[in-house]
Design a protein around this motif. Structure first.
Motif, short mmCIF file in Angstrom:
data_model
loop_
_atom_site.label_atom_id
_atom_site.label_comp_id
_atom_site.label_asym_id
_atom_site.label_seq_id
_atom_site.Cartn_x
_atom_site.Cartn_y
_atom_site.Cartn_z
N ALA A 203 45.13 55.32 51.21
CA ALA A 203 46.17 54.64 50.44
C ALA A 203 47.49 54.73 51.19
CB ALA A 203 46.30 55.30 49.07
N VAL A 205 51.89 53.24 50.88
CA VAL A 205 52.92 52.53 50.12
C VAL A 205 54.05 52.15 51.05
CG1 VAL A 205 54.55 52.60 48.17
CG2 VAL A 205 52.48 53.92 48.09
N THR A 208 57.62 48.10 47.54
CA THR A 208 56.87 47.81 46.31
C THR A 208 55.52 47.15 46.62
OG1 THR A 208 58.03 45.71 46.07
CG2 THR A 208 58.90 47.59 44.83
N ARG A 209 54.93 47.59 47.73
CA ARG A 209 53.57 47.15 48.04
C ARG A 209 52.73 48.37 48.32
NH1 ARG A 209 52.03 44.01 53.48
NH2 ARG A 209 52.74 45.98 54.34
N ALA A 210 51.51 48.40 47.78
CA ALA A 210 50.62 49.53 48.04
C ALA A 210 49.25 49.04 48.47
CB ALA A 210 50.48 50.40 46.79
N LEU A 212 45.46 50.21 48.22
CA LEU A 212 44.72 51.13 47.37
C LEU A 212 43.22 51.01 47.63
CD1 LEU A 212 46.65 50.11 44.12
CD2 LEU A 212 47.16 52.08 45.58
N PRO A 213 42.60 51.98 48.29
CA PRO A 213 41.15 51.95 48.44
C PRO A 213 40.49 52.18 47.08
CG PRO A 213 42.06 53.93 49.47
CD PRO A 213 43.23 53.14 48.96
N LEU A 221 42.41 47.22 47.41
CA LEU A 221 43.28 46.36 46.62
C LEU A 221 44.71 46.52 47.13
CD1 LEU A 221 43.27 44.52 43.96
CD2 LEU A 221 44.35 46.50 42.89
N THR A 223 48.44 45.69 46.18
CA THR A 223 49.16 45.29 44.97
C THR A 223 50.65 45.32 45.27
OG1 THR A 223 49.30 45.66 42.59
CG2 THR A 223 49.32 47.61 43.93
N ALA A 224 51.39 44.38 44.68
CA ALA A 224 52.81 44.27 45.01
C ALA A 224 53.61 43.68 43.87
CB ALA A 224 52.99 43.41 46.26
N THR A 225 54.90 44.02 43.85
CA THR A 225 55.85 43.28 43.02
C THR A 225 56.93 42.77 43.98
OG1 THR A 225 57.29 45.18 42.63
CG2 THR A 225 55.51 44.86 41.07
N ARG B 34 64.53 53.63 38.53
CA ARG B 34 64.17 52.65 37.50
C ARG B 34 64.32 53.20 36.09
NH1 ARG B 34 60.29 51.11 41.54
NH2 ARG B 34 60.88 49.05 42.30
N ALA B 91 43.09 51.75 40.06
CA ALA B 91 43.07 51.30 41.45
C ALA B 91 43.67 52.33 42.40
CB ALA B 91 43.80 49.96 41.57
N ALA B 92 44.66 53.08 41.94
CA ALA B 92 45.35 54.03 42.83
C ALA B 92 44.55 55.32 42.95
CB ALA B 92 46.74 54.32 42.30
N PRO B 93 44.14 55.68 44.17
CA PRO B 93 43.39 56.93 44.36
C PRO B 93 44.14 58.14 43.81
CG PRO B 93 43.42 55.67 46.40
CD PRO B 93 44.33 54.96 45.44
N ARG B 96 43.39 58.41 40.21
CA ARG B 96 42.02 58.87 39.96
C ARG B 96 41.93 60.37 40.14
NH1 ARG B 96 40.68 54.08 43.02
NH2 ARG B 96 40.08 55.23 44.90
N PRO B 211 51.28 47.33 37.86
CA PRO B 211 51.44 47.44 39.32
C PRO B 211 52.35 48.59 39.73
CG PRO B 211 51.54 45.14 38.66
CD PRO B 211 51.48 45.96 37.39
N LEU B 212 53.47 48.78 39.06
CA LEU B 212 54.39 49.84 39.47
C LEU B 212 53.81 51.24 39.25
CD1 LEU B 212 58.03 48.78 38.54
CD2 LEU B 212 56.98 48.89 40.80
N ILE B 215 51.85 51.82 42.36
CA ILE B 215 52.74 51.95 43.52
C ILE B 215 53.51 53.27 43.46
CG2 ILE B 215 54.80 50.94 44.62
CD1 ILE B 215 53.62 48.15 43.63
N GLU B 218 51.25 56.42 44.19
CA GLU B 218 50.92 56.68 45.60
C GLU B 218 52.16 57.18 46.35
OE1 GLU B 218 48.08 57.00 46.88
OE2 GLU B 218 46.93 56.18 45.22
#
Lengths: 239, 230
Positions: A203, A205, A208-210, A212-213, A221, A223-225, B34, B91-93, B96, B211-212, B215, B218
């Protein structure tokens, strides 16, 4: 409007892919573009504005063993209000057999003010199949607050659950713009890459993009904003 | 009568499962600038409730359902499927790993308190079963209903982040508590939705994504110094 479209791809025996079925109905028309060789390229052509609330669009994709298909769209979809209290719906069901490859790279879904849209995708991958699957959501047109949109993605790999995610934005989704979900970003999306031949990567980052295995198969995957559609596309332009 | 006290015991942050060590994503959101005040904390909690809160509570309720209404022969396979389905929603290891670690801590408490309960039905996943599954079994062992199980799960989602907010942002604890009181109706609604959803087949359980959260999780996992484990 209701529309049903279907695409079936097979190997042609000469190292290429042939589409043995390619049919659609307005506003869900499919057009094959020439060339491409091993990979058949198909464009989704929206034959009308929308989708509008009340529209029910369904697309089935079947990629047989060894065949490869790339699907694009000629333009973004703009989900718009339509019949009161109705939902617009776009359902995609794709099956990719062993050794087959599907690259689903459409344009963005724009959730316009007042829309009520459900995008439902279900992808069944045999073990050994490959997939690239992009989902991008733009929350409202320029300077506009979005209507309600839900993008639901369900992917299995070799009969095991690989990815289940349901992203909801707009007035029907409490907290969606807040710091736990999008943090005020008007654009968000993901790119799923399933490829058993790629090495597993950890994984990571960046802003704002990651990356993700995933746990359920040889898949990553992204993923982003993002503050806008272009930045989002750049974030997801990794495959 | 007994059930009410058990509900309070299981929902209590002092239950010895290490919940106080987790901010449920708040620490990273604070570091990213945030969440800065009461208003942004409220928006954070609303988003957590609708996403991780709903998903976790639905899986806790589904695990509770699996051990209270399914025959013993299918319990193990249902719980294994729920575990794989929850993996596909995480999705984020880093998330998990955290969920399985919290599951292990909760299981230690569960085995010590209810030695006769059927925790062996949990899948032998490396890292341990996901926290919501363990919570479902723990609540079943305590005799709580499915609706109460979902309530405990939702309660943990919001109170963990809220108490972390007091420590991380120095917010007035009275005002944070007032905020939680204001969210109580929404918590109950989320729990009721989760308990209903537990009747659906596992692939149809809620999958609300954020999504955040992925992100932030991680990014948080790479920090060398942090106050909270997640």
């Amino acid at each position: 409007m209701r529309a049903y479209a279907r695409l079936v791809a097979r190997v042609d025996g000469r190292g290429g892919t042939v589409l043995t079925e390619l049919r659609g109905e307005t506003p869900l028309l499919l057009r094959q573009t020439p060339g491409g060789g091993r990979v058949a390229t198909v464009y989704v052509v929206g034959g009308a504005a929308g989708p509008l609330a009340g529209d029910d669009l369904r697309l089935e994709i079947d990629v047989e063993p060894g065949a490869a298909v790339r699907v694009h769209a000629v333009a973004a979809s703009v989900a718009l209000p339509g019949r009161p209290d109705a939902l617009s719906r776009m359902a995609v069901h794709a099956v990719v057999h062993d050794g087959g490859a599907l690259h689903w790279l459409p344009e963005q879904l724009v959730a316009a003010a007042g829309c009520a849209h459900l995008a439902e995708s279900r992808v069944e991958l045999a073990a050994g199949a490959r997939l690239t699957w992009r989902d991008e959501v733009i929350c409202g047109r320029y300077g506009e607050a979005p209507g309600s949109a839900v993008v639901h993605t369900r992917v299995d790999y070799g009969g095991r659950p690989l990815l289940r995610q349901s992203l909801a934005v707009g007035p029907g989704a409490p907290g969606w713009a807040g710091p736990a979900v999008l943090g005020g970003a008007p654009a968000t999306g993901s790119l799923l890459v399933v490829d058993p031949s790629l090495p597993a990567e950890p994984a990571s980052v960046e802003g704002t993009r990651a990356r993700l295995p995933l746990a359920g198969g040889p898949a990553t995957l992204w993923t982003a904003t993002a503050p806008d559609a272009h930045t989002l596309r750049a974030h997801l332009d990794v495959a | 009568m007994a059930t009410s006290s058990l509900l309070l015991l299981l929902a209590d942050g002092r239950f010895p499962a290490g919940a106080h060590a987790h901010s449920n994503g708040l620490e990273a959101a604070v570091a990213a600038g945030r969440v800065t005040d009461l208003a942004s904390l409220e928006a954070f909690l609303a988003g957590r409730l609708a996403t991780a809160g709903l998903v976790g509570a639905a899986f806790a309720a589904a695990a509770h359902r699996a051990v209270t209404s399914a025959g013993s022969a299918v319990r193990g396979s249902t719980l294994a499927l729920l575990d794989a389905e929850l993996d596909a929603r995480t999705a984020a290891p880093a998330l998990r790993t955290v969920s399985r670690r919290q599951g292990r801590a909760l299981l230690r408490a569960g085995r010590a308190i209810w030695p006769e309960a059927s925790f062996d039905d949990l899948p032998a996943t490396s890292g341990g079963a996901h926290q919501p599954l363990v919570l479902g079994l723990l609540c079943a062992a305590a005799g709580l209903s499915r609706a109460e199980t979902a309530t405990v799960a939702v309660h943990g989602t919001v109170t963990g982040a809220a108490s972390a907010a007091v420590r991380l942002l120095g917010l007035d604890p009275y005002q944070v508590q007032a905020l939680l009181v204001g969210l109580a109706g929404r918590c109950d609604g989320t729990a009721a939705e989760a308990a209903r959803a537990a009747d659906d087949p596992p692939e149809r359980l809620p999958a609300a994504a954020a999504p955040l959260a992925d992100i932030h999780a991680e990014a948080h996992a790479t920090w060398e110094v942090r106050l909270f484990a997640s």
